[in-house]
Design a protein around this motif. Structure first.
Motif, short mmCIF file in Angstrom:
data_model
loop_
_atom_site.label_atom_id
_atom_site.label_comp_id
_atom_site.label_asym_id
_atom_site.label_seq_id
_atom_site.Cartn_x
_atom_site.Cartn_y
_atom_site.Cartn_z
N UNK A 141 3.45 -2.85 -11.74
CA UNK A 141 2.28 -1.95 -11.80
C UNK A 141 1.00 -2.71 -11.41
N UNK A 142 0.83 -3.86 -12.02
CA UNK A 142 -0.39 -4.65 -11.78
C UNK A 142 -0.49 -5.07 -10.31
N UNK A 143 0.63 -5.53 -9.74
CA UNK A 143 0.63 -5.97 -8.34
C UNK A 143 0.34 -4.80 -7.40
N UNK A 144 0.91 -3.63 -7.69
CA UNK A 144 0.70 -2.47 -6.84
C UNK A 144 -0.75 -2.01 -6.89
N UNK A 145 -1.36 -2.02 -8.06
CA UNK A 145 -2.77 -1.65 -8.18
C UNK A 145 -3.64 -2.59 -7.36
N UNK A 226 -4.46 -11.39 0.65
CA UNK A 226 -5.57 -10.79 -0.10
C UNK A 226 -5.07 -10.22 -1.43
N UNK A 227 -3.88 -9.62 -1.40
CA UNK A 227 -3.30 -9.07 -2.63
C UNK A 227 -3.02 -10.18 -3.64
N UNK A 228 -2.45 -11.29 -3.15
CA UNK A 228 -2.15 -12.41 -4.04
C UNK A 228 -3.42 -12.98 -4.66
N UNK A 229 -4.47 -13.07 -3.83
CA UNK A 229 -5.75 -13.57 -4.34
C UNK A 229 -6.28 -12.64 -5.43
N UNK A 230 -6.16 -11.32 -5.20
CA UNK A 230 -6.65 -10.35 -6.17
C UNK A 230 -5.88 -10.46 -7.48
#
Length: 305
Positions: A141-145, A226-230
């Motif tokens: 959930x957290x990764x998808x958000x 970018x997702x990993x950084x977020x």
């Protein structure tokens, strides 16, 4: 793309799948959006079309059958575990290149979604606690958000015109679903060429296709980074929040220790240095063992006047 991916693409039935918090938006904004999409001959799917009593996991099949997903982030979005589960599926298909996604921030700021701020973040943490025994699920959930909210989307502010906003969404969806049959788009700004059937033209088209694929791969890799950084940033903020609590507790303990030291100084100033307690009083059970004479019982010990 693998065989499963090609099978999914060949099975596409719905052009648009709408992911949203039903109790909040179904009879308002979403109903107007769906009506506008259908008016422009765009095939759209929302969960109210499911048969009553049917397993809601069939919604994941509907997502696989779609070409575009509209993810409508609203204030109460994270109240729903189904919204979050659908979002995970959407994110997985997007990463595989099988689905396009447009995040729509409806009366909620993109940064609020990305960093899980305010009521949006509080409700998400409530879901995390509710499903704390299923850590992999809450991590997805957290990764998808983080992933979907980092993509280019559309933002509806509180004072915006809803009707105009719906028109903008429809326009963006039409750009994605309409085939570009007469043009080949070169992955550089402002360059668009008509198809050429000559051998040189075919060679140029092949080169353009290769460049387009390479560009798409780079864009996808950049998006993942970018997702990993977020995700790391959000975890860092969580850790920093915990550290703030620990620092506050440490400060409170230090103040209490200082207060105790002050009390001891006051007491010593009044009565002198507080005497140390004799060791034999600290261990009273040892007093008996220091006497060399045994204690004998007599009848007088049990006499009561």
């Amino acid at each position: 793309m693998d065989i499963h991916g090609r099978q999914l693409q060949s099975a596409k039935q719905h052009q648009v799948f709408v992911n949203f918090r039903g109790d909040e938006l179904r009879f308002g904004f979403v109903s107007h959006l769906v009506e506008a999409l259908q008016r422009h001959q765009i095939n759209v799917f929302i969960d109210k079309l499911e048969r009553i009593g049917e397993d809601l996991t069939n919604l994941f099949v509907r997502i696989e059958e779609s070409t575009i997903a509209l993810v409508i982030f609203s204030r109460r979005y994270t109240e729903s575990r189904w919204c979050l589960d659908e979002l995970v599926k959407i994110n997985q298909l997007t990463d595989q290149g099988l689905l396009k996604v447009i995040p729509i921030f409806f009366k909620v700021e993109p940064v609020t979604v990305k960093q899980l701020r305010g009521a949006f973040g509080d409700q998400f943490r409530d879901r995390e606690w509710e499903y704390r025994c299923d850590k992999p699920r809450t991590e997805r959930w957290r990764d998808a958000l983080a992933s979907v909210s980092c993509k280019i989307g559309l933002t509806f502010e509180k004072k915006s015109n809803e009707s105009e906003f719906v028109k903008i969404i429809v326009k963006e969806v039409k750009k994605m679903v309409q085939p570009q049959e007469n043009y080949v788009v070169v992955p550089f700004p402002g360059i668009r060429r008509r198809r050429d059937t000559s051998s040189h033209g075919r060679q140029c088209q092949e080169e353009q296709v290769v460049l387009s694929r390479e560009s798409a791969v780079l864009v996808q890799e950049n998006s993942k980074i970018a997702n990993q950084i977020a995700v790391v940033s959000m975890r860092y903020m969580d850790i920093e929040s915990e550290n703030s609590v620990i620092r506050a507790q440490l400060g409170e303990l230090s103040e209490r220790l200082q207060s105790l030291n002050s009390i001891i100084e006051v007491v010593e100033g009044v009565v002198g240095k507080v005497p140390e307690i004799p060791e034999f009083l600290m261990n009273p059970w040892q007093i008996m063992s220091t006497s060399s004479q045994p204690i004998t019982a007599s009848a007088d010990m049990f006499y009561y006047p």
